[in-house]
Motif scaffolding. Structure first.
Motif, short mmCIF file in Angstrom:
data_model
loop_
_atom_site.label_atom_id
_atom_site.label_comp_id
_atom_site.label_asym_id
_atom_site.label_seq_id
_atom_site.Cartn_x
_atom_site.Cartn_y
_atom_site.Cartn_z
N ASP A 35 14.09 17.51 -7.76
CA ASP A 35 13.71 16.12 -7.54
C ASP A 35 13.33 15.86 -6.09
O ASP A 35 12.64 14.89 -5.80
N GLY A 36 13.76 16.73 -5.19
CA GLY A 36 13.45 16.54 -3.78
C GLY A 36 12.20 17.24 -3.32
O GLY A 36 11.90 17.24 -2.12
N PHE A 88 3.48 13.65 -1.46
CA PHE A 88 3.86 13.04 -2.74
C PHE A 88 5.23 13.57 -3.14
O PHE A 88 5.49 14.77 -3.07
N GLY A 89 6.11 12.67 -3.59
CA GLY A 89 7.42 13.12 -4.04
C GLY A 89 8.37 11.95 -4.20
O GLY A 89 8.19 10.89 -3.58
N ASN A 90 9.39 12.12 -5.02
CA ASN A 90 10.35 11.04 -5.29
C ASN A 90 11.10 10.62 -4.04
O ASN A 90 11.54 9.47 -3.94
N ARG A 91 11.29 11.52 -3.08
CA ARG A 91 12.00 11.16 -1.85
C ARG A 91 11.21 10.17 -1.01
O ARG A 91 11.74 9.64 -0.02
N LEU A 92 9.96 9.92 -1.34
CA LEU A 92 9.09 9.05 -0.55
C LEU A 92 9.05 7.62 -1.06
O LEU A 92 8.25 6.81 -0.61
N LYS A 93 9.92 7.30 -2.00
CA LYS A 93 9.97 5.94 -2.52
C LYS A 93 10.57 5.03 -1.46
O LYS A 93 11.74 5.14 -1.11
N ILE A 94 9.77 4.14 -0.91
CA ILE A 94 10.21 3.24 0.15
C ILE A 94 9.68 1.84 -0.11
O ILE A 94 8.73 1.64 -0.87
N ASN A 95 10.31 0.87 0.54
CA ASN A 95 9.87 -0.52 0.43
C ASN A 95 9.20 -0.93 1.73
O ASN A 95 9.66 -0.59 2.82
N GLY A 96 8.13 -1.66 1.61
CA GLY A 96 7.43 -2.13 2.80
C GLY A 96 6.67 -1.01 3.48
O GLY A 96 6.28 -0.02 2.88
N ARG A 97 6.49 -1.20 4.79
CA ARG A 97 5.74 -0.23 5.58
C ARG A 97 6.54 0.11 6.83
O ARG A 97 6.34 -0.45 7.89
N GLU A 121 3.05 8.31 -11.36
CA GLU A 121 4.35 7.69 -11.12
C GLU A 121 5.04 8.27 -9.90
O GLU A 121 6.18 7.90 -9.58
N LEU A 122 4.37 9.16 -9.18
CA LEU A 122 4.98 9.84 -8.05
C LEU A 122 4.70 9.06 -6.76
O LEU A 122 3.55 8.85 -6.40
N PRO A 123 5.76 8.60 -6.05
CA PRO A 123 5.53 7.88 -4.79
C PRO A 123 4.79 8.75 -3.79
O PRO A 123 4.91 9.98 -3.80
N ALA A 124 4.03 8.10 -2.92
CA ALA A 124 3.21 8.84 -1.97
C ALA A 124 3.10 8.10 -0.65
O ALA A 124 3.26 6.87 -0.58
N ILE A 125 2.86 8.85 0.41
CA ILE A 125 2.52 8.31 1.72
C ILE A 125 1.23 8.98 2.16
O ILE A 125 1.09 10.20 2.07
N PHE A 126 0.30 8.17 2.64
CA PHE A 126 -1.01 8.66 3.07
C PHE A 126 -1.17 8.40 4.56
O PHE A 126 -1.16 7.25 5.00
N PHE A 127 -1.29 9.48 5.33
CA PHE A 127 -1.54 9.38 6.76
C PHE A 127 -3.03 9.59 6.99
O PHE A 127 -3.58 10.65 6.66
N CYS A 161 -12.95 18.01 1.17
CA CYS A 161 -12.22 19.24 0.87
C CYS A 161 -10.73 18.96 0.92
O CYS A 161 -10.25 18.19 1.76
N HIS A 162 -9.98 19.63 0.02
CA HIS A 162 -8.53 19.46 -0.04
C HIS A 162 -7.85 20.81 0.16
O HIS A 162 -8.32 21.84 -0.35
N LEU A 163 -6.72 20.78 0.85
CA LEU A 163 -5.86 21.93 1.03
C LEU A 163 -4.47 21.49 0.61
O LEU A 163 -3.89 20.59 1.23
N THR A 164 -3.92 22.12 -0.45
CA THR A 164 -2.71 21.59 -1.10
C THR A 164 -1.67 22.68 -1.29
O THR A 164 -2.01 23.83 -1.59
N ALA A 165 -0.39 22.30 -1.14
CA ALA A 165 0.72 23.23 -1.42
C ALA A 165 1.95 22.43 -1.82
O ALA A 165 2.09 21.25 -1.49
N GLN A 166 2.86 23.11 -2.52
CA GLN A 166 4.11 22.52 -2.98
C GLN A 166 5.26 23.02 -2.11
O GLN A 166 5.29 24.19 -1.71
#
Length: 287
Positions: free
Chosen positions: A48-49, A69-78, A104-110, A38-43
């Motif tokens: 761009d932020g 998910f968002g352009n502000r999450l573009k990072i290098n490494g971990r 094409e949208l950067p993402a971080i998955f916890f 199940c997914h629970l999603t909001a914007q």
């Protein structure tokens, strides 16, 4: 005279961490599901932020995956990351997060988080017979935001509003999914004993199960899977819920577990053996 002189000294400025940028929710939380979760999603925010946030749950309980998910999450490494839902206690450094993208949208998955950040230092591993403390509806109602701190990135806060009703929707969604898997949700919620492995699960997977190179090609990741176990304790079906690179790793794991895994069957509230399910992860650490 001494006190007067001391009072005349200039105040010493103490540096404070800047307040996190606040991103307000745009619109309502949206609940949906696929075959296994199940997914629970909001914007949140705009332009761009902006950030898309998603809770995902694979089974009834208090745990979930949290993805942003968002352009502000573009990072290098971990880098190091902290995730704080505002309940009492310090935020914990997340251990199960990874970077990626949605198109094409950067993402971080916890992975495998809880609103209270448990387990904390000193609370893990559990002793035999212990269970994790419950996250109550009142605790869910007290959660109004998530603060995300990523090293070398500006901290931001997602303003949720109370999470009481959204998490009620998640529970209803999970009840529907459990039914779709062929189980009675009430029976599963009131088990007097859950599934218990027979023998050592580490022996259910052997290095010889994997073709040469599968574990030594530098790939890494984990397979999350759901085992459906019948009332005799035998694996009736293995469902791979994530598929790391190489893709064949998930299929090999499922075949091996279907052959070797054995459980003491779950028992219902009256103590009778019943079919049940269990979620597990298997790590491929690469070579």
């Amino acid at each position: 005279m001494v006190f007067a002189a001391a009072a005349a000294l200039p105040a010493i400025a103490v540096a404070k961490d800047p307040e996190p940028e606040v991103l307000k929710r745009n619109g309502q939380w949206v609940i949906d599901h696929d075959r296994d979760r199940c997914h629970l999603t909001a914007q949140f925010g705009s332009g761009d932020g902006s950030v898309l946030a998603r809770f995902s749950r694979y089974q009834p309980g208090d745990g979930f995956d949290f993805s942003i998910f968002g352009n502000r999450l573009k990072i290098n490494g971990r880098p190091q990351a902290l995730l704080d839902f505002g309940l009492p206690g310090a935020p914990v450094e997340t251990q199960g997060f990874r970077t990626g993208s949605l198109g094409e949208l950067p993402a971080i998955f916890f992975g495998e988080e809880r609103l209270d950040g448990w387990p904390r230092k000193g609370e893990w591993p559990l002793k035999e017979g212990e269970t994790a403390p419950p996250v109550t509806p009142d605790m869910e109602a007290a959660v109004h935001s998530a603060t995300v701190s990523i090293k070398h990135k500006p901290t931001f806060r997602l303003e949720f509003g109370s999470m009481r009703e959204p998490f009620e929707l998640m529970r209803h969604c999970m009840t529907t999914l459990v039914e779709s898997w062929g189980y009675d949700p009430k029976v599963q919620a009131t088990l007097s004993r859950p599934l218990k492995p027979v023998g050592e699960p580490a022996n259910w997977l052997l290095s010889s199960d994997f073709p040469t190179g599968t574990l030594n090609n530098g790939a890494s990741g984990s397979v999350r899977f759901r085992l459906d176990v019948d009332a005799a304790g035998n694996v009736a079906r293995c469902n791979a819920l994530s598929r790391p690179s190489p893709d064949s790793f998930a299929d090999i794991v499922c075949r091996a577990l279907s052959r070797r895994a054995k459980y003491e069957p779950a028992r219902d509230a009256q103590g009778r053996p019943v079919a049940s399910f269990i979620m597990q992860n298997v790590w491929n650490s690469g070579g």
